[in-house]
Design an enzyme around this catalytic site. Structure first.
Site, PDB file in Angstrom:
ATOM      1  N   ILE A  20      -2.784  -3.018   7.370  1.00 16.74           N
ATOM      2  CA  ILE A  20      -1.532  -2.759   6.658  1.00 16.74           C
ATOM      3  C   ILE A  20      -0.491  -2.141   7.605  1.00 16.74           C
ATOM      4  O   ILE A  20      -0.154  -0.967   7.492  1.00 16.74           O
ATOM      5  CB  ILE A  20      -1.756  -1.853   5.432  1.00 16.74           C
ATOM      6  CG1 ILE A  20      -2.651  -0.643   5.774  1.00 16.74           C
ATOM      7  CG2 ILE A  20      -2.365  -2.639   4.284  1.00 16.74           C
ATOM      8  CD1 ILE A  20      -2.709   0.402   4.681  1.00 16.74           C
TER       9      ILE A  20
ATOM     10  N   LYS B  44      -2.937   5.858  -4.084  1.00 16.45           N
ATOM     11  CA  LYS B  44      -4.021   6.788  -3.736  1.00 16.45           C
ATOM     12  C   LYS B  44      -3.854   8.139  -4.427  1.00 16.45           C
ATOM     13  O   LYS B  44      -2.736   8.594  -4.655  1.00 16.45           O
ATOM     14  CB  LYS B  44      -4.047   7.014  -2.211  1.00 16.45           C
ATOM     15  CG  LYS B  44      -4.044   5.738  -1.386  1.00 16.45           C
ATOM     16  CD  LYS B  44      -4.072   6.033   0.109  1.00 16.45           C
ATOM     17  CE  LYS B  44      -3.728   4.798   0.911  1.00 16.45           C
ATOM     18  NZ  LYS B  44      -2.281   4.484   0.907  1.00 16.45           N
TER      19      LYS B  44
ATOM     20  N   TYR C  22       2.932  10.081  -0.514  1.00 23.55           N
ATOM     21  CA  TYR C  22       4.053   9.507   0.235  1.00 23.55           C
ATOM     22  C   TYR C  22       5.382   9.764  -0.478  1.00 23.55           C
ATOM     23  O   TYR C  22       6.443   9.663   0.153  1.00 23.55           O
ATOM     24  CB  TYR C  22       3.899   7.991   0.413  1.00 23.55           C
ATOM     25  CG  TYR C  22       2.676   7.530   1.173  1.00 23.55           C
ATOM     26  CD1 TYR C  22       1.837   8.420   1.840  1.00 23.55           C
ATOM     27  CD2 TYR C  22       2.348   6.175   1.208  1.00 23.55           C
ATOM     28  CE1 TYR C  22       0.714   7.986   2.520  1.00 23.55           C
ATOM     29  CE2 TYR C  22       1.229   5.728   1.895  1.00 23.55           C
ATOM     30  CZ  TYR C  22       0.409   6.631   2.534  1.00 23.55           C
ATOM     31  OH  TYR C  22      -0.701   6.186   3.197  1.00 23.55           O
TER      32      TYR C  22
ATOM     33  N   SER D 218       6.565  -0.971   8.724  1.00 21.01           N
ATOM     34  CA  SER D 218       7.837  -0.977   9.435  1.00 21.01           C
ATOM     35  C   SER D 218       8.945  -0.960   8.397  1.00 21.01           C
ATOM     36  O   SER D 218       8.744  -1.377   7.257  1.00 21.01           O
ATOM     37  CB  SER D 218       7.980  -2.209  10.335  1.00 21.01           C
ATOM     38  OG  SER D 218       9.240  -2.195  10.978  1.00 21.01           O
TER      39      SER D 218
ATOM     40  N   HIS E  86      -7.752   9.603  -1.563  1.00 16.82           N
ATOM     41  CA  HIS E  86      -7.040   9.550  -0.289  1.00 16.82           C
ATOM     42  C   HIS E  86      -7.811  10.206   0.865  1.00 16.82           C
ATOM     43  O   HIS E  86      -7.813   9.692   1.981  1.00 16.82           O
ATOM     44  CB  HIS E  86      -5.670  10.222  -0.447  1.00 16.82           C
ATOM     45  CG  HIS E  86      -4.653   9.762   0.531  1.00 16.82           C
ATOM     46  ND1 HIS E  86      -3.294   9.787   0.289  1.00 16.82           N
ATOM     47  CD2 HIS E  86      -4.777   9.268   1.785  1.00 16.82           C
ATOM     48  CE1 HIS E  86      -2.641   9.310   1.341  1.00 16.82           C
ATOM     49  NE2 HIS E  86      -3.523   9.010   2.258  1.00 16.82           N
TER      50      HIS E  86
ATOM     51  N   ASP F  42       0.845  -1.197   0.000  1.00 17.42           N
ATOM     52  CA  ASP F  42       0.000   0.000   0.000  1.00 17.42           C
ATOM     53  C   ASP F  42       0.878   1.244   0.000  1.00 17.42           C
ATOM     54  O   ASP F  42       1.664   1.464   0.924  1.00 17.42           O
ATOM     55  CB  ASP F  42      -0.898   0.005   1.237  1.00 17.42           C
ATOM     56  CG  ASP F  42      -1.776   1.233   1.312  1.00 17.42           C
ATOM     57  OD1 ASP F  42      -2.945   1.141   0.896  1.00 17.42           O
ATOM     58  OD2 ASP F  42      -1.296   2.288   1.781  1.00 17.42           O
TER      59      ASP F  42
ATOM     60  N   ASN G  10       5.333  -8.820  12.494  1.00 18.77           N
ATOM     61  CA  ASN G  10       3.963  -8.403  12.181  1.00 18.77           C
ATOM     62  C   ASN G  10       3.219  -9.426  11.336  1.00 18.77           C
ATOM     63  O   ASN G  10       1.983  -9.416  11.287  1.00 18.77           O
ATOM     64  CB  ASN G  10       3.972  -7.056  11.466  1.00 18.77           C
ATOM     65  CG  ASN G  10       4.335  -5.902  12.385  1.00 18.77           C
ATOM     66  OD1 ASN G  10       4.317  -6.030  13.603  1.00 18.77           O
ATOM     67  ND2 ASN G  10       4.683  -4.765  11.796  1.00 18.77           N
TER      68      ASN G  10
END
Length: 276
Positions: free
Chosen positions: A231, A78, A53, A234, A111, A48, A243
């Protein structure tokens, strides 16, 4: 985590999304390739990202270098607020696709509703077109509240497949999850661990000790048992693996209630009505 061990959630158009994926929020582009590579090597197949970002290129490098068949991967990105509007959405999608180095994405999300811009319905028409053209396998939204969803769905044939929202034990979004269930929208949790803010709670520590797990693993397991798509993010390979190691235990009804008792309207991000 073997990819085959990861359960999937069937979306309202029949597409299946892995229930546990890997997020790259706040990961610099030059660190993203290594993080996504570690996730893919661990067994994650759902990645994702988002235009804002600034790391779609890094994700694309990792996907290309992985050698994995495209059909084994589930890639989400997004649309950013500044690119909302019909034509602007189509241009932004093309730009993101180019950075990812793909010919389609599996899930494309608006988003934020950005209500002051009042353009998300126009953007949704663009997503409908992209879905019709097969350039996105599923269309959805992120950070939409029930009022935003009602307005979006008024007069449209395409119902969002997913709403990705901040959701963790401190902010459980019960009303919103009920709305999703009523309308066949999958709930996907971002900030699923509240950026660590809930992990020190004694109730989580007690459950974790019972299973020989970490509080983070308990929270991820809680999400999975609620039916959420989740989601966690790390950049540390050991944490990325940890995870994913959440399929060898299950919380009891009593333990699920103990986690539910931690709800306290704790937001780690902005309120959807306030970001434009």
């Amino acid at each position: 985590m073997a990819p085959s061990a990861t359960p999937t959630v069937k979306l309202n158009n029949g597409v299946e999304i892995p229930q546990l994926g890997f997020g790259v929020f706040q990961v610099p582009d030059d660190e993203t390739t290594a993080a996504v590579t570690a996730a893919l090597e661990t067994g994650y197949r759902s990645i994702d990202t988002a235009a804002v970002y600034g790391n779609e290129t890094g994700v694309g490098r990792a996907l290309a270098a992985s050698g994995l068949p495209r059909e084994e991967l589930f890639v989400t990105t997004k649309l950013w607020n500044a690119d909302q509007g019909y034509d602007a959405t189509l241009r932004a999608f093309d730009a993101g696709l180019g950075k990812l180095g793909l010919d389609h994405v599996d899930l494309y999300l608006i988003h934020w509703p950005a209500p002051a811009r009042d353009l998300y319905r126009d953007s949704w028409r663009a997503l409908e077109r992209l879905a019709e053209e097969g350039r996105i396998r599923a269309a959805g939204v992120s950070n939409f509240q029930p009022g935003h969803l009602r307005r979006l769905m008024d007069g449209t044939e395409l119902i969002p497949a997913v709403n990705q929202v901040e959701l963790h034990p401190g902010l459980q979004q019960s009303e919103l999850r009920a709305f999703h269930a009523e309308h066949g929208i999958a709930t996907e949790a971002w900030s699923p661990l509240a950026q660590g803010a809930v992990l020190g709670d004694p109730a989580l520590a007690a459950i974790a000790a019972r299973y020989g797990k970490s509080p983070a693993q308990v929270v991820i397991r809680w999400h999975l048992q609620l039916g959420n798509v989740v989601i966690p993010k790390s950049v540390t390979p050991a944490r990325i693996r940890e995870n994913s190691e959440v399929f060898d235990f299950a919380l009891t009804d009593e333990e699920m209630r103990a986690v539910a008792a931690l709800d306290r309207d704790l937001r780690t991000g902005p309120h959807p009505d306030e970001l434009n």
